[in-house]
Design a protein around this motif. Sequence first.
Motif, PDB file in Angstrom:
ATOM      1  N   VAL A 152     -10.843 -36.379 -43.559  1.00 16.76           N
ATOM      2  CA  VAL A 152      -9.567 -37.089 -43.661  1.00 16.76           C
ATOM      3  C   VAL A 152      -9.668 -38.467 -43.012  1.00 16.76           C
ATOM      4  CG1 VAL A 152      -7.164 -37.048 -42.908  1.00 16.76           C
ATOM      5  CG2 VAL A 152      -8.200 -34.990 -43.847  1.00 16.76           C
ATOM      6  N   LYS A 153     -10.335 -38.533 -41.865  1.00 18.22           N
ATOM      7  CA  LYS A 153     -10.501 -39.812 -41.165  1.00 18.22           C
ATOM      8  C   LYS A 153     -11.280 -40.805 -42.031  1.00 18.22           C
ATOM      9  CE  LYS A 153     -13.773 -40.103 -38.301  1.00 18.22           C
ATOM     10  NZ  LYS A 153     -14.712 -39.911 -37.204  1.00 18.22           N
ATOM     11  N   GLN A 201     -11.741 -40.717 -45.275  1.00 19.85           N
ATOM     12  CA  GLN A 201     -10.990 -41.065 -46.477  1.00 19.85           C
ATOM     13  C   GLN A 201      -9.940 -42.131 -46.165  1.00 19.85           C
ATOM     14  OE1 GLN A 201      -9.631 -37.194 -47.794  1.00 19.85           O
ATOM     15  NE2 GLN A 201     -11.034 -37.237 -49.520  1.00 19.85           N
ATOM     16  N   ALA A 202      -9.289 -42.028 -45.015  1.00 21.11           N
ATOM     17  CA  ALA A 202      -8.302 -43.038 -44.624  1.00 21.11           C
ATOM     18  C   ALA A 202      -8.968 -44.398 -44.427  1.00 21.11           C
ATOM     19  CB  ALA A 202      -7.574 -42.605 -43.351  1.00 21.11           C
ATOM     20  N   ILE A 204      -9.712 -45.819 -47.834  1.00 19.97           N
ATOM     21  CA  ILE A 204      -8.495 -46.334 -48.479  1.00 19.97           C
ATOM     22  C   ILE A 204      -8.117 -47.689 -47.889  1.00 19.97           C
ATOM     23  CG2 ILE A 204      -6.005 -45.938 -48.703  1.00 19.97           C
ATOM     24  CD1 ILE A 204      -6.708 -42.946 -48.997  1.00 19.97           C
TER      25      ILE A 204
END
Length: 75
Positions: free
Chosen positions: A55-56, A58-59, A62
């Motif tokens: 998640v980290k 991917q953020a 983005i």
Amino acid sequence: MGIILILLLIVAMGAVVFAVIKGLHAFANLEPENVDENGVPLSLKVQNKAMFARVKWQAIAILLVAALLLLSQTA
């Protein structure tokens, strides 16, 4: 500047893939009898750490894509 952002984006995407593979490996090798002092399986901890890492990254990816879009509009 755009080249640096693209290289950073490739690194972030590679880190996402690595975290996914690490999480899948932990899931495939789930050993319910291998627990810590609280009764939580150790492989579950590895899965959770890999999920949060994914998640980290991917953020971060983005944010890098957003920065590339902003950079392309001002050029």
